[in-house]
Design a protein around this motif. Sequence first.
Motif, mmCIF file in Angstrom:
data_model
loop_
_atom_site.group_PDB
_atom_site.id
_atom_site.type_symbol
_atom_site.label_atom_id
_atom_site.label_comp_id
_atom_site.label_asym_id
_atom_site.label_seq_id
_atom_site.Cartn_x
_atom_site.Cartn_y
_atom_site.Cartn_z
ATOM 1 N N ARG A 363 48.731 44.993 32.928
ATOM 2 C CA ARG A 363 47.373 45.643 32.946
ATOM 3 C C ARG A 363 46.173 44.702 32.251
ATOM 4 O O ARG A 363 45.072 45.130 31.997
ATOM 5 C CB ARG A 363 47.390 46.861 31.929
ATOM 6 N N GLU A 366 42.788 44.114 34.409
ATOM 7 C CA GLU A 366 42.029 45.163 34.462
ATOM 8 C C GLU A 366 41.356 45.528 33.128
ATOM 9 O O GLU A 366 40.145 45.673 32.947
ATOM 10 C CB GLU A 366 43.000 46.385 34.739
ATOM 11 N N THR A 367 42.124 45.248 31.710
ATOM 12 C CA THR A 367 41.817 45.484 30.628
ATOM 13 C C THR A 367 40.598 44.575 30.363
ATOM 14 O O THR A 367 39.475 45.160 29.667
ATOM 15 C CB THR A 367 42.883 45.565 29.439
ATOM 16 N N LEU A 369 38.491 42.974 32.200
ATOM 17 C CA LEU A 369 37.503 43.380 32.949
ATOM 18 C C LEU A 369 36.665 44.638 32.164
ATOM 19 O O LEU A 369 35.464 44.517 32.163
ATOM 20 C CB LEU A 369 37.648 43.595 34.308
ATOM 21 N N ASN A 370 37.476 45.580 31.988
ATOM 22 C CA ASN A 370 36.776 46.609 31.180
ATOM 23 C C ASN A 370 35.996 46.265 29.765
ATOM 24 O O ASN A 370 34.903 46.835 29.596
ATOM 25 C CB ASN A 370 37.740 47.717 30.797
ATOM 26 N N ASP A 373 32.977 44.480 30.865
ATOM 27 C CA ASP A 373 31.752 45.602 31.053
ATOM 28 C C ASP A 373 31.376 46.179 29.867
ATOM 29 O O ASP A 373 29.954 46.543 29.762
ATOM 30 C CB ASP A 373 32.482 46.474 31.989
ATOM 31 N N GLN A 374 32.072 46.372 28.696
ATOM 32 C CA GLN A 374 31.728 47.051 27.485
ATOM 33 C C GLN A 374 30.724 46.115 26.891
ATOM 34 O O GLN A 374 29.816 46.464 26.278
ATOM 35 C CB GLN A 374 33.049 47.257 26.472
ATOM 36 N N ASP A 409 38.954 42.606 42.268
ATOM 37 C CA ASP A 409 38.106 43.183 41.210
ATOM 38 C C ASP A 409 37.534 42.232 40.488
ATOM 39 O O ASP A 409 35.994 42.157 39.925
ATOM 40 C CB ASP A 409 38.640 44.159 40.311
ATOM 41 N N ARG A 413 33.349 40.959 40.106
ATOM 42 C CA ARG A 413 32.644 40.943 39.016
ATOM 43 C C ARG A 413 31.999 39.565 38.923
ATOM 44 O O ARG A 413 30.792 39.396 38.276
ATOM 45 C CB ARG A 413 33.399 41.084 37.726
#
Length: 767
Positions: A363, A366-367, A369-370, A373-374, A409, A413
């Motif tokens: 994970r 994915e984490t 990337l999040n 975004d934050q 992903d 980005r």
Amino acid sequence: MNNMKVMSRLFLVIFVGLTFGKLFAQSGASQDIVVEKVGGLPVVKCEISYEEETILAHLIYDVSLNVPFRIHKASVGGLGLHPDHADGVKVDLDFGNGVDLLGIPIQALRDPLLVDHTKIYAAELNEIPVMGYVSPQAFSNNVIELDVSKGLLRLMGLASDEARNRELSYSLFDHGMVVDGEGVDGEPLSVVLSTSLQDSGLAPSLLKLAREKKKAPGVLLVGKPGKQDWSDEGEQGPLINWAARSAVRFEPFPDHWPKSVNGLIGADALCGATVTVWPKRKKVAIVPNQAPTFVQAEQDFFVALADGDREAVEKFIKSRARRRLLDDACLKLWDIALLDRTAGVEEMKGVLTLIADFYRPERRSETLLNLGDQLEGTRRKDKDELVEHALALAVRESGKAIERTAVHDVHVRIGRRSLAKNDLKTARKHLMSAAFGMPRDKECNFWLGEYYLKKGLLRRAWSRYFQVTLDEKITDPEDPFLLKALKRLKELNNDPTFRKDFSMVEAEEYMAGRMAKAEFHAQSRYRFMRKHHPHRVRMMELFVNPRAEKGGGMELAFQALEEFFEGEVIVVSYHTGGALATNAAKNRLKTYENSAAPLVTVDGEVKFSAAFGDGKKPGEDAILHYPQFREAALPEEAVEDSPWLIGGELDRSEEALKFVASVEGGEKGEGLKFVALLCERSVMDLQENGVFFHQFVVREALTPVEGVELSSVIGGKFEKEVKFADLRKKLGGQYLDSEQMYVVGFVQRESDSKILSATRIGFPQSE
């Protein structure tokens, strides 16, 4: 608890002391039954017998059930019992190793949880279904000890002294053993103990109290201080290893639970304890299997969280003390760092790197990337540098992800950010890499459309935006990428510079093989069947609202008619609703008295006034419409002879269209009308839920819709000029493709609306 499935299989041990006779009571002899932990719940395998029938089943050991044995109603058929008459029937349970329970009454209830548990964990259960629950009540006068760590169900005569020293009173209700004890402050509290419920939780007031007393909210004290062997310094007991995530994410208990309950101890929280039950005495004891240091790291972690101590949280992460808490610790550390305005760029990069090193490998990408975004949504001056660092780490970790979308992903980005910085070379590299793996992805196609738009490659941009509308994963009509793509398509479709060299016929050909095609096409051509069907009609009109539920099938069938007759039968489509609706279409419909869309006329005679099919699959509906439409166009007898011949010329330019028609034959033409319609061969309609192509669409009436007196045209000419700018304004700004425009002219008898002659002038041919 999902990560429990990928861990080594844990086992529960249930020690049950029996008083079947003096031998067991005196010798302390015991018998063991294997217990497996499946999906976080303790499961035992047994044979269930009734008279001559025996079935093999798994049962959940439910320490809190208030009946001895509960079975799912759907399972009793295997015993030859009727589901509605099984309650109270007594069966025998054989757990192996000589452990039999004879004459146990059934309680039969519907329980979807058992079915779901069986489906999800079929492999671990070796396809033997979970049929019900067995409780301590089934073992009558015996003492039952549940040890999570060893995976055994032990029947024995006596419980350990340690367990007796910690026994507490309990009361039972369905799926809940309410245990009375005390909390970290020494005050009385009640908790529910259940081994058939996986999650655990603690009341917010107790969480706050635990933090104030520097005790981890993942630790609950149940018992009397005078009965403990441990000191008062953080080692009072018995201590229960709580499911820390669930405790932090406490949710209110169901309404049917006692209002005095302060928390829940589910099966997941009992992994580190032995639970001893004395059913006859209504007593229970919970004894940790390890020393209190088992939870010390968690205590330190939660205290660090309460104090916002970033260094202490980092220390906990690097110690790798508790795998199940590392993910939470990483995210909590990020929250602390993000709120710390004094944290510089290198410190923040260090936190991101720590997360990349210690977060769950599958994970991590994915984490990261999040988190990137934050960061983009913050006002930090260094956010671009930090986002780049997060993306670089995500690239590094993407290969460890289970989902194949992780690498995709990351490329999307990076491509999106490169576009924002106008770095088109890097943007193309990453977006094309993403498209190679997932060519239908809406986000990737949209950003590729933006790339081509910046490069001035408008056809390619149009193609990518259109492919966004084809993404079958889009189920929400308000999907942001769908809305943005439709907006771009609308802009391009109404851009005269772009449309000058790009027609809708080309668009359809450009998308060949990429659009979801109707499950229908014309099987042959009329020219090959003329010998058997020498008679045909002249013209067919379709009045339809494409946005109505059943309009699509009729339109597709009309397109097939054009393909079949190749223009020998003229087809036109009037839109009475939707974006392409015109006053000409609505007024033309009124000429057929008492009629409403949908409507199909054949040489001016109303033939069909209802749609077939359910409207959900236009391709399938077209299969229903087409044979009937074609049969109506191929009468057994010849149509009425007509002396009228219509000719004309169409002169197109970028600004205007000039039409000249002439009618020859006949005499005076009394009671006859000449009608001329301006049509467009192919039109794209952008709706809120997608893109639709429409064919042979009437855009304007060049004569009044009821026609002009034919006598005024015979022997002379009918002339009309249409300026595109004026017509576009009339149509709400829609673009008109002059190369796709043509005229349909026909002679219609006023008395019975019969069409006596029809022709197409300037019809564009496909290359």
